[in-house]
Design a protein around this motif. Structure first.
Motif, mmCIF file in Angstrom:
data_model
loop_
_atom_site.group_PDB
_atom_site.id
_atom_site.type_symbol
_atom_site.label_atom_id
_atom_site.label_comp_id
_atom_site.label_asym_id
_atom_site.label_seq_id
_atom_site.Cartn_x
_atom_site.Cartn_y
_atom_site.Cartn_z
ATOM 1 N N ASP A 11 0.838 -1.245 -0.055
ATOM 2 C CA ASP A 11 -0.005 -0.107 -0.133
ATOM 3 C C ASP A 11 0.787 1.260 -0.120
ATOM 4 O OD1 ASP A 11 -2.523 -1.156 0.114
ATOM 5 O OD2 ASP A 11 -2.465 -1.519 2.078
ATOM 6 N N ASP A 38 -4.288 0.224 -8.616
ATOM 7 C CA ASP A 38 -5.685 -0.602 -8.480
ATOM 8 C C ASP A 38 -5.705 -1.159 -7.034
ATOM 9 O OD1 ASP A 38 -7.909 -2.502 -8.053
ATOM 10 O OD2 ASP A 38 -7.240 -3.425 -9.881
ATOM 11 N N ARG A 39 -6.358 -0.450 -5.965
ATOM 12 C CA ARG A 39 -6.626 -0.806 -4.614
ATOM 13 C C ARG A 39 -7.224 -1.963 -4.282
ATOM 14 N NH1 ARG A 39 -2.742 1.820 -1.742
ATOM 15 N NH2 ARG A 39 -2.652 4.027 -2.418
ATOM 16 N N SER A 40 -8.078 -2.545 -5.309
ATOM 17 C CA SER A 40 -8.593 -3.897 -5.122
ATOM 18 C C SER A 40 -7.887 -5.233 -4.965
ATOM 19 C CB SER A 40 -9.777 -3.989 -6.356
ATOM 20 O OG SER A 40 -8.909 -4.153 -7.440
ATOM 21 N N ARG A 42 -5.366 -5.503 -3.132
ATOM 22 C CA ARG A 42 -5.315 -5.886 -1.745
ATOM 23 C C ARG A 42 -6.390 -6.402 -0.949
ATOM 24 N NH1 ARG A 42 -1.096 -5.833 1.948
ATOM 25 N NH2 ARG A 42 -2.291 -4.889 3.408
ATOM 26 N N THR A 43 -7.565 -6.159 -1.501
ATOM 27 C CA THR A 43 -8.888 -6.346 -0.876
ATOM 28 C C THR A 43 -9.008 -7.524 -1.232
ATOM 29 O OG1 THR A 43 -9.575 -3.780 -1.128
ATOM 30 C CG2 THR A 43 -11.432 -5.514 -0.986
ATOM 31 N N VAL A 44 -9.008 -8.147 -2.478
ATOM 32 C CA VAL A 44 -9.240 -9.496 -2.874
ATOM 33 C C VAL A 44 -8.163 -10.498 -2.182
ATOM 34 C CG1 VAL A 44 -9.160 -11.067 -4.959
ATOM 35 C CG2 VAL A 44 -10.038 -8.607 -5.403
ATOM 36 N N HIS A 47 -9.755 -11.091 1.135
ATOM 37 C CA HIS A 47 -10.779 -11.596 1.095
ATOM 38 C C HIS A 47 -10.395 -13.303 0.921
ATOM 39 C CE1 HIS A 47 -14.902 -13.332 0.228
ATOM 40 N NE2 HIS A 47 -14.329 -13.789 -0.922
ATOM 41 N N ASP A 61 -3.843 -12.220 -4.655
ATOM 42 C CA ASP A 61 -4.896 -12.578 -5.441
ATOM 43 C C ASP A 61 -4.429 -13.582 -6.588
ATOM 44 O OD1 ASP A 61 -6.507 -12.741 -7.630
ATOM 45 O OD2 ASP A 61 -7.028 -10.505 -7.630
#
Length: 95
Positions: A11, A38-40, A42-44, A47, A61
């Motif tokens: 990040d 693309d900040r997604s 780390r989110t993926v 999850h 991911d």
């Protein structure tokens, strides 16, 4: 097998010189740090980590890992590793 290099998605920029690392040209690097727009990513990964098997080996991911193996890795076993990751993705999707 141990990889010949590692690619970390972070990040924020982290200075690894205190840990003994030094800057290197991409061809000579054993660790590459990427701060994706693309900040997604780390989110993926977070999850998927929640769904990780008991051994906890899901750390990112899988689609990003697959892409990096096929497009960024210089390791001679990257194609074989990409096949393993792709099989795991297909198996997970089939559930």
């Amino acid at each position: 097998m141990l990889p010949s290099s590692v690619r970390l998605h972070v990040d924020e920029i982290i200075d690894f010189t205190a840990a003994g690392f030094s800057p290197a040209d991409p061809a000579d690097a054993t660790m590459t740090i990427v701060m994706p727009d693309d900040r997604s990513i780390r989110t993926v990964a977070a999850h998927l980590h929640d769904e990780a098997p008991a051994d906890g080996h899901v750390v990112a991911d899988p689609a990003i890992i697959l892409w990096d193996l096929l497009h960024n890795s210089t390791d001679p076993t990257s194609t074989e590793a990409a096949h393993v990751v792709r099989t795991a993705i297909d198996t997970h999707r089939a559930r």
